[in-house]
Write a protein that holds these residues in place. Structure first.
Motif, PDB file in Angstrom:
ATOM      1  N   LEU A 120     -16.938 -11.566   8.839  1.00  0.00           N
ATOM      2  CA  LEU A 120     -15.697 -10.887   8.480  1.00  0.00           C
ATOM      3  C   LEU A 120     -15.838  -9.375   8.573  1.00  0.00           C
ATOM      4  O   LEU A 120     -14.972  -8.690   9.105  1.00  0.00           O
ATOM      5  N   HIS A 121     -16.935  -8.858   8.059  1.00  0.00           N
ATOM      6  CA  HIS A 121     -17.092  -7.408   7.968  1.00  0.00           C
ATOM      7  C   HIS A 121     -17.786  -6.778   9.174  1.00  0.00           C
ATOM      8  O   HIS A 121     -17.935  -5.560   9.217  1.00  0.00           O
ATOM      9  N   SER A 122     -18.194  -7.584  10.138  1.00  0.00           N
ATOM     10  CA  SER A 122     -18.815  -7.002  11.332  1.00  0.00           C
ATOM     11  C   SER A 122     -17.979  -7.264  12.579  1.00  0.00           C
ATOM     12  O   SER A 122     -18.416  -6.959  13.686  1.00  0.00           O
ATOM     13  N   ALA A 123     -16.780  -7.804  12.399  1.00  0.00           N
ATOM     14  CA  ALA A 123     -15.915  -8.084  13.551  1.00  0.00           C
ATOM     15  C   ALA A 123     -15.508  -6.781  14.224  1.00  0.00           C
ATOM     16  O   ALA A 123     -15.257  -5.771  13.570  1.00  0.00           O
ATOM     17  N   ASP A 124     -15.435  -6.825  15.535  1.00  0.00           N
ATOM     18  CA  ASP A 124     -15.011  -5.654  16.309  1.00  0.00           C
ATOM     19  C   ASP A 124     -13.486  -5.623  16.337  1.00  0.00           C
ATOM     20  O   ASP A 124     -12.848  -6.481  16.946  1.00  0.00           O
ATOM     21  N   VAL A 125     -12.906  -4.654  15.662  1.00  0.00           N
ATOM     22  CA  VAL A 125     -11.450  -4.529  15.596  1.00  0.00           C
ATOM     23  C   VAL A 125     -10.948  -3.356  16.431  1.00  0.00           C
ATOM     24  O   VAL A 125      -9.802  -2.946  16.295  1.00  0.00           O
ATOM     25  N   SER A 126     -11.783  -2.833  17.309  1.00  0.00           N
ATOM     26  CA  SER A 126     -11.416  -1.643  18.077  1.00  0.00           C
ATOM     27  C   SER A 126     -10.175  -1.872  18.942  1.00  0.00           C
ATOM     28  O   SER A 126      -9.348  -0.966  19.074  1.00  0.00           O
ATOM     29  N   LEU A 186      -3.097  -0.929  15.032  1.00  0.00           N
ATOM     30  CA  LEU A 186      -3.413  -1.431  13.693  1.00  0.00           C
ATOM     31  C   LEU A 186      -3.635  -0.260  12.748  1.00  0.00           C
ATOM     32  O   LEU A 186      -4.369   0.681  13.063  1.00  0.00           O
ATOM     33  N   ARG A 187      -2.984  -0.321  11.614  1.00  0.00           N
ATOM     34  CA  ARG A 187      -3.162   0.722  10.606  1.00  0.00           C
ATOM     35  C   ARG A 187      -3.686   0.060   9.343  1.00  0.00           C
ATOM     36  O   ARG A 187      -3.060  -0.860   8.823  1.00  0.00           O
ATOM     37  N   CYS A 188      -4.816   0.511   8.869  1.00  0.00           N
ATOM     38  CA  CYS A 188      -5.378  -0.002   7.620  1.00  0.00           C
ATOM     39  C   CYS A 188      -4.757   0.782   6.474  1.00  0.00           C
ATOM     40  O   CYS A 188      -4.890   2.003   6.413  1.00  0.00           O
ATOM     41  N   ARG A 189      -4.062   0.067   5.601  1.00  0.00           N
ATOM     42  CA  ARG A 189      -3.372   0.717   4.498  1.00  0.00           C
ATOM     43  C   ARG A 189      -4.263   0.792   3.268  1.00  0.00           C
ATOM     44  O   ARG A 189      -5.095  -0.086   3.048  1.00  0.00           O
ATOM     45  N   PRO A 190      -4.074   1.804   2.442  1.00  0.00           N
ATOM     46  CA  PRO A 190      -4.816   1.866   1.183  1.00  0.00           C
ATOM     47  C   PRO A 190      -4.452   0.665   0.294  1.00  0.00           C
ATOM     48  O   PRO A 190      -3.302   0.201   0.298  1.00  0.00           O
TER      49      PRO A 190
END
Length: 73
Positions: free
Chosen positions: A11-17, A24-28
């Motif tokens: 989950l935390h090492s997926a390439d989301v580039s 894609l915008r990561c919201r707070p």
């Protein structure tokens, strides 16, 4: 997912580039929580549930009795 598990690492090492490159915008977290709370209030306070899923938790009447006995609100 707990740290050190295969699912956590995946989950935390997926390439989301590519997703970021396409907008894609990561919201707070605070913004997401505030918007979710506003949405819930707007639909009456209870999120819709899938009919094919079992209901989790105590029956509301049982919960009210337990909270009353325990000094809950």
């Amino acid at each position: 997912m707990p740290p050190g598990t295969d699912l956590h690492d995946a989950l935390h090492s997926a390439d989301v580039s590519r997703a970021v490159a396409t907008g894609l915008r990561c919201r707070p977290v605070a913004e997401t929580v505030a918007d979710t709370w506003a949405w819930l209030r707007g639909i009456g306070g209870t999120a819709p549930q899938r009919p094919d899923r079992t209901v989790e938790g105590l029956d509301p009447e049982v919960e009210a009795k337990v909270l009353g006995i325990a000094g809950g609100v």
